[in-house]
Design a protein around this motif. Structure first.
Motif, mmCIF file in Angstrom:
data_model
loop_
_atom_site.group_PDB
_atom_site.id
_atom_site.type_symbol
_atom_site.label_atom_id
_atom_site.label_comp_id
_atom_site.label_asym_id
_atom_site.label_seq_id
_atom_site.Cartn_x
_atom_site.Cartn_y
_atom_site.Cartn_z
ATOM 1 N N MET A 199 0.850 -1.172 0.000
ATOM 2 C CA MET A 199 0.000 0.000 0.000
ATOM 3 C C MET A 199 0.896 1.235 0.000
ATOM 4 O O MET A 199 1.915 1.263 0.668
ATOM 5 N N GLN A 200 0.511 2.250 -0.752
ATOM 6 C CA GLN A 200 1.260 3.495 -0.874
ATOM 7 C C GLN A 200 0.447 4.618 -0.256
ATOM 8 O O GLN A 200 -0.767 4.683 -0.448
ATOM 9 N N ALA A 201 1.087 5.510 0.492
ATOM 10 C CA ALA A 201 0.396 6.644 1.115
ATOM 11 C C ALA A 201 0.772 7.930 0.380
ATOM 12 O O ALA A 201 1.930 8.168 0.078
ATOM 13 N N ILE A 202 -0.220 8.743 0.080
ATOM 14 C CA ILE A 202 -0.020 10.060 -0.513
ATOM 15 C C ILE A 202 -0.746 11.050 0.390
ATOM 16 O O ILE A 202 -1.927 10.883 0.666
ATOM 17 N N GLU A 203 -0.020 12.058 0.836
ATOM 18 C CA GLU A 203 -0.639 13.086 1.678
ATOM 19 C C GLU A 203 -0.777 14.362 0.873
ATOM 20 O O GLU A 203 0.156 14.796 0.215
ATOM 21 N N PHE A 204 -1.969 14.946 0.892
ATOM 22 C CA PHE A 204 -2.199 16.219 0.226
ATOM 23 C C PHE A 204 -3.304 16.948 0.962
ATOM 24 O O PHE A 204 -4.091 16.339 1.690
ATOM 25 N N GLU A 205 -3.340 18.258 0.804
ATOM 26 C CA GLU A 205 -4.392 19.060 1.412
ATOM 27 C C GLU A 205 -5.374 19.476 0.342
ATOM 28 O O GLU A 205 -4.993 19.759 -0.787
ATOM 29 N N ALA A 206 -6.641 19.491 0.693
ATOM 30 C CA ALA A 206 -7.677 19.890 -0.248
ATOM 31 C C ALA A 206 -8.784 20.600 0.506
ATOM 32 O O ALA A 206 -8.959 20.407 1.709
ATOM 33 N N ILE A 207 -9.529 21.407 -0.208
ATOM 34 C CA ILE A 207 -10.693 22.083 0.351
ATOM 35 C C ILE A 207 -11.919 21.465 -0.295
ATOM 36 O O ILE A 207 -12.025 21.415 -1.519
ATOM 37 N N ALA A 208 -12.822 20.968 0.543
ATOM 38 C CA ALA A 208 -14.045 20.366 0.017
ATOM 39 C C ALA A 208 -14.930 21.456 -0.576
ATOM 40 O O ALA A 208 -15.116 22.511 0.015
ATOM 41 N N VAL A 214 -8.872 14.503 -6.213
ATOM 42 C CA VAL A 214 -7.725 13.633 -5.969
ATOM 43 C C VAL A 214 -6.613 14.066 -6.920
ATOM 44 O O VAL A 214 -6.875 14.424 -8.075
ATOM 45 N N PRO A 215 -5.352 14.043 -6.487
ATOM 46 C CA PRO A 215 -4.253 14.445 -7.383
ATOM 47 C C PRO A 215 -4.226 13.614 -8.665
ATOM 48 O O PRO A 215 -4.646 12.458 -8.693
ATOM 49 N N ASP A 216 -3.723 14.233 -9.736
ATOM 50 C CA ASP A 216 -3.661 13.568 -11.039
ATOM 51 C C ASP A 216 -2.749 12.350 -11.035
ATOM 52 O O ASP A 216 -2.841 11.501 -11.916
ATOM 53 N N THR A 217 -1.866 12.246 -10.053
ATOM 54 C CA THR A 217 -0.944 11.111 -10.001
ATOM 55 C C THR A 217 -1.634 9.815 -9.590
ATOM 56 O O THR A 217 -1.069 8.738 -9.758
ATOM 57 N N VAL A 218 -2.861 9.911 -9.081
ATOM 58 C CA VAL A 218 -3.603 8.714 -8.688
ATOM 59 C C VAL A 218 -4.310 8.168 -9.923
ATOM 60 O O VAL A 218 -5.147 8.845 -10.520
ATOM 61 N N PRO A 219 -3.981 6.941 -10.348
ATOM 62 C CA PRO A 219 -4.613 6.398 -11.557
ATOM 63 C C PRO A 219 -6.094 6.077 -11.346
ATOM 64 O O PRO A 219 -6.537 5.827 -10.222
ATOM 65 N N ASP A 220 -6.841 6.113 -12.422
ATOM 66 C CA ASP A 220 -8.270 5.756 -12.362
ATOM 67 C C ASP A 220 -8.432 4.282 -12.026
ATOM 68 O O ASP A 220 -7.641 3.434 -12.453
ATOM 69 N N GLY A 221 -9.467 3.966 -11.279
ATOM 70 C CA GLY A 221 -9.832 2.582 -11.022
ATOM 71 C C GLY A 221 -9.099 1.912 -9.877
ATOM 72 O O GLY A 221 -9.271 0.716 -9.668
ATOM 73 N N VAL A 222 -8.263 2.645 -9.143
ATOM 74 C CA VAL A 222 -7.571 2.017 -8.014
ATOM 75 C C VAL A 222 -8.404 2.180 -6.747
ATOM 76 O O VAL A 222 -9.123 3.152 -6.583
ATOM 77 N N MET A 223 -8.309 1.194 -5.858
ATOM 78 C CA MET A 223 -9.025 1.242 -4.592
ATOM 79 C C MET A 223 -8.314 2.224 -3.665
ATOM 80 O O MET A 223 -7.089 2.196 -3.556
ATOM 81 N N LEU A 224 -9.064 3.115 -3.028
ATOM 82 C CA LEU A 224 -8.500 4.111 -2.130
ATOM 83 C C LEU A 224 -9.062 3.924 -0.727
ATOM 84 O O LEU A 224 -10.221 3.576 -0.561
ATOM 85 N N ARG A 225 -8.226 4.185 0.251
ATOM 86 C CA ARG A 225 -8.692 4.271 1.637
ATOM 87 C C ARG A 225 -8.550 5.728 2.023
ATOM 88 O O ARG A 225 -7.471 6.313 1.922
ATOM 89 N N VAL A 226 -9.633 6.362 2.447
ATOM 90 C CA VAL A 226 -9.649 7.800 2.687
ATOM 91 C C VAL A 226 -9.768 8.068 4.189
ATOM 92 O O VAL A 226 -10.615 7.493 4.865
ATOM 93 N N LEU A 227 -8.913 8.945 4.687
ATOM 94 C CA LEU A 227 -8.947 9.383 6.072
ATOM 95 C C LEU A 227 -9.109 10.892 6.057
ATOM 96 O O LEU A 227 -8.283 11.602 5.481
#
Length: 79
Positions: free
Chosen positions: A1-10, A17-30
């Motif tokens: 599993m790979q972790a990517i940390e980024f800040e976003a405003i809802a 999601v950042p463009d580096t995350v490919p389409d169709g991958v399973m994500l766990r969101v915290l």
């Protein structure tokens, strides 16, 4: 599993999601929320300029000034 940390405003209950995350991958969101203020208080207490500044700061870098320069010649002829 790979972790990517980024800040976003809802915005309207969505987070981009950042463009580096490919389409169709399973994500766990915290989600980590600032406990000092509720979202309704944050909006009410900050002026619109600060909200706009935060939204613009969250945007990815889309290019430099030279990418958006226009030539001064618009094809019009002066008499």
């Amino acid at each position: 599993m790979q972790a990517i940390e980024f800040e976003a405003i809802a915005h309207q209950h969505t987070i981009h999601v950042p463009d580096t995350v490919p389409d169709g991958v399973m994500l766990r969101v915290l989600l980590l929320l600032d406990e000092n203020l509720k979202p309704s208080e944050q909006t009410a207490n900050s002026d619109k300029g600060e909200v706009l500044k935060a939204l613009l700061a969250a945007m990815p870098d889309v290019g430099g000034d030279e990418d958006f320069c226009r030539p001064l010649d618009y094809g019009r002829k002066t008499p």
